[in-house]
Design an enzyme around this catalytic site. Structure first.
Site, PDB file in Angstrom:
ATOM      1  N   ASP A  91       0.619  -1.199   0.189  1.00  0.00           N
ATOM      2  CA  ASP A  91       0.123  -0.295  -0.088  1.00  0.00           C
ATOM      3  C   ASP A  91       0.719   1.135   0.521  1.00  0.00           C
ATOM      4  O   ASP A  91       2.728   0.860   0.103  1.00  0.00           O
ATOM      5  CB  ASP A  91      -0.851  -0.421   1.858  1.00  0.00           C
ATOM      6  N   ASP A 287      -8.308  -6.482   0.110  1.00  0.00           N
ATOM      7  CA  ASP A 287      -7.449  -6.930   1.143  1.00  0.00           C
ATOM      8  C   ASP A 287      -8.357  -6.838   2.621  1.00  0.00           C
ATOM      9  O   ASP A 287      -9.797  -5.261   2.460  1.00  0.00           O
ATOM     10  CB  ASP A 287      -6.304  -6.378   1.060  1.00  0.00           C
ATOM     11  N   CYS A 325     -14.797 -28.261   6.145  1.00  0.00           N
ATOM     12  CA  CYS A 325     -14.639 -27.785   5.803  1.00  0.00           C
ATOM     13  C   CYS A 325     -13.276 -28.352   5.220  1.00  0.00           C
ATOM     14  O   CYS A 325     -12.803 -29.893   6.215  1.00  0.00           O
ATOM     15  CB  CYS A 325     -13.046 -26.844   6.469  1.00  0.00           C
ATOM     16  N   CYS A 327      -9.005 -28.085   5.130  1.00  0.00           N
ATOM     17  CA  CYS A 327      -7.671 -27.328   5.450  1.00  0.00           C
ATOM     18  C   CYS A 327      -7.509 -28.486   6.195  1.00  0.00           C
ATOM     19  O   CYS A 327      -8.319 -29.217   7.007  1.00  0.00           O
ATOM     20  CB  CYS A 327      -8.686 -26.741   6.257  1.00  0.00           C
ATOM     21  N   CYS A 330      -8.667 -28.305   9.931  1.00  0.00           N
ATOM     22  CA  CYS A 330     -10.366 -29.417  10.498  1.00  0.00           C
ATOM     23  C   CYS A 330      -9.688 -31.162   9.423  1.00  0.00           C
ATOM     24  O   CYS A 330     -10.830 -31.495  10.059  1.00  0.00           O
ATOM     25  CB  CYS A 330     -11.617 -28.994   9.368  1.00  0.00           C
ATOM     26  N   HIS A 356      -6.931 -22.119   9.201  1.00  0.00           N
ATOM     27  CA  HIS A 356      -8.538 -22.247   9.136  1.00  0.00           C
ATOM     28  C   HIS A 356      -9.100 -21.361   8.686  1.00  0.00           C
ATOM     29  O   HIS A 356      -9.492 -21.211   7.514  1.00  0.00           O
ATOM     30  CB  HIS A 356      -9.481 -22.886  10.494  1.00  0.00           C
TER      31      HIS A 356
HETATM   32 ZN   LIG Z   1     -10.850 -25.965   8.522  1.00  0.00          ZN
END
Ligand SMILES: [Zn+2]
Length: 377
Positions: A91, A287, A325, A327, A330, A356
């Site tokens: 930025d 963002d 999820c 990921c 998880c 996560h």
């Molecule tokens: Zn997750």
């Protein structure tokens, strides 16, 4: 940098695009992960990539103060310094410098939460910084040294940092700035935009920032002015009114005026509930610190809503944070373990939650992208 739009929605202003940089391609819409101090707090760059982040935004103001752009330049730029191989943004430092001013004086951020009777009028100067026609004088929050940043300085710093996309230096007005103050400030921002374009010597992509506060005619004027300059893309900056509805309107006023074929970035906004609206309005990238910030306070975002893992009830819960999820957190850890780590003040809890949340947010945006591709939105 090249930007290619591969699909435009028939139901909204949403679009699918590809931002092509020297460090790879970003498919838009895309949530840009915040890496303020050249790090996504608690994660390694490798983990950030595994959490599906395509692009990061680092903070010019903070990196200028610590460690200083020269250290990063000597490390061959931010990519090598932080071991991030994908695209990067920095930025302009405008938002942080101005936050030291009226933002501190009145204690506020980008969206005005409570009705305030205070107003910043034309000719006002904040107490901690001095705004001139050429830039801003301020005291370093690190060591109290007298510092100055203007458009030329901002570009020079960003060139040394070496991100793929950089932003022009602008005055980010406070949500309580009145019409006359905002109008005068806009003249300065527009003048600085031209200085930034002229000052840039690198082949980095430079995005111009549209300001204008909550005033429709000023926002449109700014979008027309900045939109006509030779920027590679655009940022929508500044404050976003008193509520979320004003925010959506404000984005529409601006995007209607900007050239369609260039990328548009919304600075500093991205709550889950806003994302579809922002993307439908025609924003390509945005963002937001929400996924990482909340994680460090023990909060997980899930398809069941926000969960506060600090609560003792989770000590007996053997489910993953989110059953749907995919990921690695998880797939491998349960709520009871993360709750225990938080209670034991173990830093791994913050890492697991950050991973996560980031994965969850990135997947959320990916799904919106798929809905555009399938003609649903
Ligand atoms: Zn997750």
């Amino acid at each position: 940098m090249q930007f290619r739009i591969s699909k435009k929605s028939k139901k909204s202003n949403a679009r699918i695009g590809f931002l092509e940089t020297e460090n790879g391609v970003v498919e838009t819409p895309c949530l840009v992960t915040v890496a303020t101090q050249a790090v996504v707090k608690t994660l390694t760059s490798d983990e950030v990539e595994k959490a599906k982040s395509q692009m990061l935004i680092c903070n010019t103001f903070h990196l200028h103060l610590k460690p200083g752009e020269r250290i990063i330049e000597k490390s061959e730029g931010l990519h090598k310094f932080m071991n991030w191989k994908k695209p990067l943004m920095t930025d302009s430092a405008g938002f942080q410098v101005f936050s030291l001013g009226f933002g501190r004086d009145y204690g506020m951020g980008k969206i005005l939460k409570t009705g305030s009777e205070k107003e910043v009028k034309e000719g006002s100067q904040p107490s901690r910084i001095k705004i001139t026609e050429d830039g801003v004088f301020f005291k370093s929050p690190v060591d109290g040294a007298e510092l100055f940043i203007g458009p030329k300085e901002s570009i020079k710093i960003q060139e040394k940092l070496g991100a793929n996309i950089i932003f022009n230096f602008d005055e980010c007005t406070s949500p309580i700035a009145d019409y006359e103050y905002t109008k005068k400030s806009l003249e300065k921002t527009h003048k600085w935009a031209k200085v930034c374009l002229k000052a840039k010597k690198s082949d980095q992509a430079l995005f111009g920032i549209v300001q204008g506060g909550k005033f429709k005619d000023l926002r449109q004027k700014s979008a027309k002015f900045i939109g006509n300059l030779d920027f590679d893309g655009f940022g929508i900056g500044g404050e976003f009114g008193d509520d979320k509805k004003t925010m959506t309107n404000m984005i529409k006023w601006v995007l209607d005026e900007l050239p369609e074929r260039k990328p548009r970035h919304l600075l500093g906004i991205g709550y889950l509930e806003d994302m579809e609206k922002i993307i439908k309005a025609g924003v390509d990238t945005f963002d937001c610190t929400v996924p990482t910030h909340y994680a460090r306070h023990g909060i997980a975002f899930t398809s069941q809503g926000k969960l506060d893992l600090n609560k003792a009830q989770f000590l007996t819960n053997r489910d993953p944070l989110d059953k749907d999820c995919l990921c690695f957190v998880c797939q491998n850890y349960k709520k009871n373990y993360i709750c225990h780590l938080l209670k034991a003040k173990e830093i791994t809890a913050l890492k697991l939650l950050t991973f996560h949340n980031l994965y969850y947010f990135n997947t959320f945006v990916e799904k919106i992208g798929n809905d555009i591709k399938n003609g649903k939105i």
